[in-house]
Design a protein around this motif. Sequence first.
Motif, short mmCIF file in Angstrom:
data_model
loop_
_atom_site.label_atom_id
_atom_site.label_comp_id
_atom_site.label_asym_id
_atom_site.label_seq_id
_atom_site.Cartn_x
_atom_site.Cartn_y
_atom_site.Cartn_z
N ILE A 112 0.85 -1.19 0.00
CA ILE A 112 0.00 0.00 0.00
C ILE A 112 0.88 1.24 0.00
CG2 ILE A 112 -2.03 -1.07 1.05
CD1 ILE A 112 -1.21 0.00 3.75
N GLU A 113 0.58 2.17 -0.88
CA GLU A 113 1.34 3.42 -0.97
C GLU A 113 0.42 4.55 -1.38
OE1 GLU A 113 2.30 5.30 -3.79
OE2 GLU A 113 1.94 3.97 -5.50
N GLY A 114 0.80 5.77 -1.01
CA GLY A 114 -0.03 6.93 -1.29
C GLY A 114 0.75 8.08 -1.88
N PHE A 115 1.87 7.78 -2.57
CA PHE A 115 2.65 8.84 -3.19
C PHE A 115 1.96 9.36 -4.45
CE2 PHE A 115 6.14 6.07 -1.37
CZ PHE A 115 6.31 6.85 -0.24
N ARG A 116 2.39 10.52 -4.91
CA ARG A 116 1.86 11.04 -6.17
C ARG A 116 2.28 10.13 -7.32
NH1 ARG A 116 3.51 17.27 -6.17
NH2 ARG A 116 2.51 17.22 -8.22
N PRO A 117 1.48 10.07 -8.39
CA PRO A 117 1.82 9.20 -9.51
C PRO A 117 3.25 9.43 -10.01
CG PRO A 117 -0.40 10.05 -9.78
CD PRO A 117 0.20 10.77 -8.59
N GLY A 118 3.94 8.33 -10.24
CA GLY A 118 5.30 8.40 -10.77
C GLY A 118 6.39 8.31 -9.74
N VAL A 119 6.08 8.55 -8.45
CA VAL A 119 7.12 8.54 -7.42
C VAL A 119 7.70 7.14 -7.25
CG1 VAL A 119 7.57 8.85 -4.95
CG2 VAL A 119 6.24 10.56 -6.19
N MET A 120 6.85 6.14 -7.12
CA MET A 120 7.34 4.77 -6.94
C MET A 120 8.16 4.33 -8.15
SD MET A 120 6.55 3.43 -3.94
CE MET A 120 6.33 1.65 -4.04
N GLU A 121 7.72 4.74 -9.33
CA GLU A 121 8.47 4.39 -10.55
C GLU A 121 9.86 5.02 -10.52
OE1 GLU A 121 4.14 3.82 -11.60
OE2 GLU A 121 5.32 5.19 -10.38
N ARG A 122 9.93 6.29 -10.09
CA ARG A 122 11.23 6.97 -10.06
C ARG A 122 12.17 6.35 -9.02
NH1 ARG A 122 7.90 11.51 -10.87
NH2 ARG A 122 7.98 12.12 -8.66
N LEU A 123 11.58 5.73 -8.01
CA LEU A 123 12.38 5.06 -6.98
C LEU A 123 12.80 3.66 -7.41
CD1 LEU A 123 10.33 6.11 -3.81
CD2 LEU A 123 12.65 6.86 -4.38
N GLY A 124 12.36 3.23 -8.59
CA GLY A 124 12.67 1.88 -9.05
C GLY A 124 11.80 0.83 -8.41
N LEU A 125 10.64 1.24 -7.88
CA LEU A 125 9.73 0.30 -7.21
C LEU A 125 8.31 0.41 -7.76
CD1 LEU A 125 11.00 0.86 -3.56
CD2 LEU A 125 11.31 -1.21 -4.92
N GLY A 126 8.22 0.69 -9.05
CA GLY A 126 6.90 0.77 -9.68
C GLY A 126 6.26 -0.60 -9.81
N PRO A 127 5.01 -0.64 -10.23
CA PRO A 127 4.29 -1.92 -10.34
C PRO A 127 4.99 -2.94 -11.23
CG PRO A 127 2.76 -0.09 -10.47
CD PRO A 127 4.13 0.51 -10.50
N ASP A 128 5.55 -2.51 -12.35
CA ASP A 128 6.20 -3.46 -13.26
C ASP A 128 7.35 -4.19 -12.56
OD1 ASP A 128 4.43 -2.70 -15.18
OD2 ASP A 128 5.86 -1.47 -16.32
N VAL A 129 8.16 -3.42 -11.83
CA VAL A 129 9.31 -4.01 -11.13
C VAL A 129 8.83 -4.94 -10.02
CG1 VAL A 129 11.31 -3.49 -9.68
CG2 VAL A 129 10.80 -2.06 -11.68
N CYS A 130 7.86 -4.48 -9.24
CA CYS A 130 7.40 -5.25 -8.08
C CYS A 130 6.66 -6.52 -8.50
CB CYS A 130 6.52 -4.38 -7.19
SG CYS A 130 7.39 -2.98 -6.43
N ALA A 173 -1.54 -1.68 -4.21
CA ALA A 173 -2.64 -0.74 -4.01
C ALA A 173 -2.11 0.67 -3.87
CB ALA A 173 -3.45 -1.12 -2.77
N ARG A 174 -2.61 1.57 -4.72
CA ARG A 174 -2.16 2.95 -4.77
C ARG A 174 -3.33 3.86 -4.40
NH1 ARG A 174 1.67 3.30 -10.05
NH2 ARG A 174 2.96 4.30 -8.47
N VAL A 175 -3.19 4.60 -3.31
CA VAL A 175 -4.27 5.45 -2.82
C VAL A 175 -3.87 6.91 -3.00
CG1 VAL A 175 -5.80 6.00 -0.88
CG2 VAL A 175 -4.83 3.68 -1.10
N THR A 176 -4.57 7.61 -3.87
CA THR A 176 -4.30 9.03 -4.11
C THR A 176 -5.62 9.79 -4.19
OG1 THR A 176 -4.31 8.73 -6.52
CG2 THR A 176 -2.19 8.52 -5.40
N GLY A 177 -5.50 11.11 -4.26
CA GLY A 177 -6.71 11.93 -4.36
C GLY A 177 -7.36 11.87 -5.71
N TRP A 178 -6.55 12.07 -6.77
CA TRP A 178 -7.10 12.18 -8.12
C TRP A 178 -7.01 10.88 -8.92
CZ3 TRP A 178 -9.45 16.59 -7.74
CH2 TRP A 178 -8.85 17.69 -7.13
N GLY A 179 -6.25 9.90 -8.42
CA GLY A 179 -6.05 8.67 -9.17
C GLY A 179 -4.78 8.71 -10.00
N GLN A 180 -4.48 7.61 -10.66
CA GLN A 180 -3.26 7.48 -11.44
C GLN A 180 -3.39 8.05 -12.85
OE1 GLN A 180 -0.34 6.15 -10.03
NE2 GLN A 180 -1.61 6.30 -8.18
N THR A 181 -4.60 8.29 -13.32
CA THR A 181 -4.82 8.81 -14.66
C THR A 181 -5.77 10.00 -14.60
OG1 THR A 181 -6.70 7.31 -15.04
CG2 THR A 181 -4.50 6.52 -15.69
#
Length: 359
Positions: free
Chosen positions: A85-103, A113-121
């Motif tokens: 579970i994470e709540g960073f702004r879209p793209g943060v996990m990817e920039r850290l090398g821990l995006g969904p594809d890698v994980c 599970a990604r919890v944000t205000g506006w969503g990923q798109t």
Amino acid sequence: MKPLSGLRILEFDGLGPVTFLGMVLADLGADVIRLTRSDSAGPAVFTEVGGAILHRGRPAVPVDLKDEADRAHVLDLLARSDGLIEGFRPGVMERLGLGPDVCLARNPALVFARVTGWGQTGPLAASVGHDINYLALSGALSTFGEADRPARPPLNLVGDYAGGALMGAIGLLSGILQARATGKGAVVDVAMTDGVALMTALFHALKARGLWSDQRDANLLDGSTPFYRCYRCRDGGEVAVGALEPRFYAALLAGLGLTPEDAPQYDRGRWPEIAARFADVFASRDRDDWASLFAGTEACVTPVLTLSEAVSHPHNQARSTFDEAGAPAPAPLFDGVRTGGGPTAPSALEIGEALKRWR
């Protein structure tokens, strides 16, 4: 055994909904590890505010997500996890090398599970915002408050905690059930705007039938009726009145010493006059006098308690709704028993200890 015993969840420490979501999962028995920022990466997020309540039941593991060795350890943990579970702004996990594809490449059955205000798109996905903004865009905020004043937010209960955290829990656990059946994980995009919009389903249904107006303070459940609102009492306390059904309304009138002729329930033209009359009657006695008078009746009148008063109310004490320290206890009950909230203060682990814990 607790309902979620055996479930392993990795929580990336953050603000608002993810912290609450991690607490709820831990309360229900999930083995949650909360990754916080190490000293080299900066102070842990919201530690001072979350403290012993929001961070209860799960250890904090400091990591530097910009450090290659720490990222490798995190991936080792993810390989042994059911969910993230994470709540960073879209793209943060990817920039850290821990995006969904890698994980998901490391753990194909992982539910991310990604919890944000506006969503990923969407056009606003990368924009900043807070609970009040998400409520505004979903349409829900327009319903809160009085007609002649600006809308007023209902704390952050509706956006952060209901539309974000609790919808996140449903999405995460649904994904885990699916993964256990199929062996395939999922990326769950939890947008608070989506979750809050979903919760307005009843009011959209009523509006479609001409039974709800976009005008604030002019509808059945928004405080505009004399029988569904709060009233100030003689001592400055307040009571909440929810006498919607005719027989409940009859009990309300009886307690107020009024007749149906004095205050016909569905004569909309007289609602302002009736509300003013109710206000005068309620103002003649103290809050707890009214609570005693209406106790055991069907009038649906309750005192409006402060946070402090709620802890000591007999009903809440009988159900152990709050723990001995006055913190909200885990909910719901299973077979009449609360699951227990774990340690009242978050413990600390090193990343190596966390890996050993999840062998």
